[in-house]
Each structure stands twice: as structure tokens, then as C-alpha cells.
Design a protein around this motif. Sequence first.
Motif, PDB file in Angstrom:
ATOM      1  N   ALA A  14     -15.817  28.121  -0.143  1.00 52.46           N
ATOM      2  CA  ALA A  14     -15.069  26.899   0.162  1.00 52.46           C
ATOM      3  C   ALA A  14     -15.907  25.934   0.990  1.00 52.46           C
ATOM      4  CB  ALA A  14     -13.776  27.246   0.900  1.00 52.46           C
ATOM      5  N   LEU A  15     -16.668  26.470   1.944  1.00 59.40           N
ATOM      6  CA  LEU A  15     -17.497  25.610   2.787  1.00 59.40           C
ATOM      7  C   LEU A  15     -18.610  24.960   1.977  1.00 59.40           C
ATOM      8  CD1 LEU A  15     -18.188  24.546   5.598  1.00 59.40           C
ATOM      9  CD2 LEU A  15     -19.557  26.617   5.964  1.00 59.40           C
ATOM     10  N   LEU A  16     -19.266  25.742   1.095  1.00 59.46           N
ATOM     11  CA  LEU A  16     -20.353  25.197   0.291  1.00 59.46           C
ATOM     12  C   LEU A  16     -19.846  24.129  -0.669  1.00 59.46           C
ATOM     13  CD1 LEU A  16     -22.466  28.384  -0.561  1.00 59.46           C
ATOM     14  CD2 LEU A  16     -23.050  26.557   1.037  1.00 59.46           C
ATOM     15  N   TRP A  17     -18.771  24.433  -1.399  1.00 52.04           N
ATOM     16  CA  TRP A  17     -18.250  23.470  -2.371  1.00 52.04           C
ATOM     17  C   TRP A  17     -17.699  22.233  -1.676  1.00 52.04           C
ATOM     18  CZ3 TRP A  17     -15.076  27.653  -5.390  1.00 52.04           C
ATOM     19  CH2 TRP A  17     -15.973  28.414  -6.155  1.00 52.04           C
ATOM     20  N   GLY A  18     -16.878  22.467  -0.653  1.00 53.37           N
ATOM     21  CA  GLY A  18     -16.246  21.329   0.015  1.00 53.37           C
ATOM     22  C   GLY A  18     -17.227  20.452   0.764  1.00 53.37           C
ATOM     23  N   SER A  19     -18.369  21.027   1.194  1.00 54.16           N
ATOM     24  CA  SER A  19     -19.355  20.239   1.937  1.00 54.16           C
ATOM     25  C   SER A  19     -20.150  19.310   1.035  1.00 54.16           C
ATOM     26  CB  SER A  19     -20.327  21.168   2.677  1.00 54.16           C
ATOM     27  OG  SER A  19     -21.160  21.863   1.758  1.00 54.16           O
ATOM     28  N   THR A  52     -24.587  23.123  -5.228  1.00 57.87           N
ATOM     29  CA  THR A  52     -24.565  23.057  -6.694  1.00 57.87           C
ATOM     30  C   THR A  52     -25.061  24.358  -7.307  1.00 57.87           C
ATOM     31  OG1 THR A  52     -24.978  20.668  -6.611  1.00 57.87           O
ATOM     32  CG2 THR A  52     -25.338  21.771  -8.715  1.00 57.87           C
ATOM     33  N   GLY A  53     -26.296  24.747  -7.007  1.00 60.76           N
ATOM     34  CA  GLY A  53     -26.880  25.924  -7.646  1.00 60.76           C
ATOM     35  C   GLY A  53     -26.340  27.241  -7.130  1.00 60.76           C
ATOM     36  N   VAL A  79      -9.901  29.614  -4.041  1.00 63.24           N
ATOM     37  CA  VAL A  79     -10.874  28.883  -3.235  1.00 63.24           C
ATOM     38  C   VAL A  79     -10.715  27.384  -3.429  1.00 63.24           C
ATOM     39  CG1 VAL A  79     -13.327  28.583  -2.744  1.00 63.24           C
ATOM     40  CG2 VAL A  79     -12.463  30.817  -3.423  1.00 63.24           C
ATOM     41  N   GLY A  80     -10.404  26.975  -4.643  1.00 64.48           N
ATOM     42  CA  GLY A  80     -10.322  25.555  -4.944  1.00 64.48           C
ATOM     43  C   GLY A  80      -9.326  24.803  -4.086  1.00 64.48           C
ATOM     44  N   VAL A 121      -9.396  20.433   2.036  1.00 69.74           N
ATOM     45  CA  VAL A 121      -9.284  20.652   3.479  1.00 69.74           C
ATOM     46  C   VAL A 121     -10.663  20.629   4.118  1.00 69.74           C
ATOM     47  CG1 VAL A 121      -8.485  22.238   5.266  1.00 69.74           C
ATOM     48  CG2 VAL A 121      -7.198  22.015   3.138  1.00 69.74           C
ATOM     49  N   VAL A 122     -11.630  21.282   3.472  1.00 67.34           N
ATOM     50  CA  VAL A 122     -12.996  21.311   3.989  1.00 67.34           C
ATOM     51  C   VAL A 122     -13.602  19.913   3.983  1.00 67.34           C
ATOM     52  CG1 VAL A 122     -15.336  22.162   3.575  1.00 67.34           C
ATOM     53  CG2 VAL A 122     -13.389  23.701   3.322  1.00 67.34           C
ATOM     54  N   SER A 123     -13.446  19.187   2.886  1.00 70.72           N
ATOM     55  CA  SER A 123     -14.065  17.854   2.788  1.00 70.72           C
ATOM     56  C   SER A 123     -13.471  16.889   3.799  1.00 70.72           C
ATOM     57  CB  SER A 123     -13.900  17.302   1.368  1.00 70.72           C
ATOM     58  OG  SER A 123     -12.558  16.969   1.087  1.00 70.72           O
TER      59      SER A 123
END
Length: 309
Positions: A11-16, A222-223, A244-245, A250-252
Motif C-alpha cells: 500500500a505504501l509503495l503503490w500509494g506513494s 512501478t517495477g 490493498v487497493g 488513504v496513503v496518497s
Amino acid sequence: MTSAIRMGVLALLWGSGFLWIKISLNEGLTPGWITFVRCLLGAAVLLALAFGAGQRLPRDRATWGRLAVAAFFCNALPFLLFSIGEQTVDSGVAGVLNATTPLWALLIGLALGSERPLSVPRLAGLGLGFAGVLLIFAPWSHGSGLMSWGALALLGASASYAVAFAYMARHLTGRGTAPLALSAAQLTTATGLSTPALAAGGAATVTWAGVLAVVVLGVFATGLTFHLNYRMIAEEGPTAAATVGYLLPVVSVTLGAVVLGEPLTARVVAGMAVVLVGVGLTRSNRTPPAGTEPRPVAPPSARDRLGTP
């Protein structure tokens, strides 16, 4: 790594990702350069992981043709649109709008006949989701509105994801190519497709902060997330991965407020909550027709969850 920790990392990686896009733009990089470098670095990570796992890229021309379509709608176009949109829209709001991807997917499914008739909860969810978008942008207020170019670009990116997932579910999944290699091939194709965007938007300013932001965006947001996502699907199933989605907006929003000082108004928070409730309702009692459920060969959003930038 426990399930809770893995979910938090994902969640942190995607939302960041929305934060890194915003920082890259603030440091003078153009949307075209951000898109190209993001695809290039993400492809490099996935190629290394695929070759390390002994997975070979597809060799037939038909698969590469289908990959070109998927790479355009799932990577090159939405990545560019998100970067364009964040030139005028806060990164937190961009993350919330990315959560509308399942709503667009539902509309596309209805248009294509791959979705069953809407139940009352799913119809209510569809209405609530887009009502949340209206609440976020408040087109009735002065100086801000849904019809701004930035907002339209962000909504277009989310809709592009939905088009891509429908296409990939029909034409790319379950055809014998290992999923990690297929995703590596897709991002490699997207790198080529995003090359013409380098000429748009003028010259880019290169700073250490901008370079660092786009490297983190490409390598981690991304990767690496692709690889971690496959691990979660394989070990815990798509339902856990889909959960996770719901944490991405919330993270962003949190990172945008804490790191960039973006305004966190009650209206935006309320709109985010309405969007998430609406998306949750559209996923209730969902029974897709046989053969239409995407398999883990695409970015996180392709696995029945909210999208990634």
C-alpha cells in the motif's frame, strides 16, 4: 514477512507513486520524461526478475501485438495522463481519483455485455462513486471544477486502466506465457510507446531531487510492486491482494498532506470516503462470467482492485 506487513509495504509503495510524480514535476521534469523513465526503470526491474526466475519473454508476433495495445492503455497513456493531471491537481486527490478505476470497469463491462445486470447495491455504489468525485472537485464552487484539464486527465487515466484490464482479460491472460515475463514485456513495450512523449512539454530541468523521485517511482512504485503483488496473489490469494487497493487513496492523501503540505479539507476527505464506499458496493456479490476474471499478469489494478498510478 507477515501478511499485515506485506500489505502495508504494498500500500505504501503503490500509494506513494502519486507523491513521487508530484515531486518530479515540482523539480522541473516534464510529464513525458516522467512517463518514459518510469516505464524504462520498471521494465528493467521486471526483466531482471523474470530472467532471474528463468522466465522467457514471448516470441510470437501476435502476442507482441496484443501487448502493444495493453501497454498503451495500461501504461504509456495513463502514466502520461497522471503526470499531466498532477500539474494542476494535488497528488492526494489524484490518488482518490485512481480509485474510480473499478467504476469505469463496471461501466465498460456493462457496455460489452460481460457484466450481469446491476443489483441495487451495485447500482447505488456506482452512483455513490461518481458522486464522491463530484464532491471532491465541487464544480459548483469558484476557481475549481470537474471540467479542469487536470481533473479530466486524471479521470481519463483511470478509465484507460479499465479499458486495458478488460482487453488483457480477453486477449492476454492464460495463454502460456509466464506472468512475470509477460508484465516485463508489457512495460518494455510501454517504454517504446512513451518515447514520442519526450518531445512534448519542452526541455526538462534535471535536479538531484527530481532524479531521485523518478527513480523511486520507476523502481519501487512501478517495477518492484509488480513482483510483490504476484507473491501476495500466489501465497494469499486475489482477495487479500485486492484489499490493498482500498488503502491507496488513504496513503496518497496522507503523504500529500504530510510531505507536500497539500490542503486536506473536510470536503476532500468526505469525497474520498464516498468514493471508497461506492467502490466497495460495486464489488459486492460480484460473479463474473467464466473466463473474464483477470489473472496476475498486469499491474495491481488488474487483479480486481483499485488502480495504481
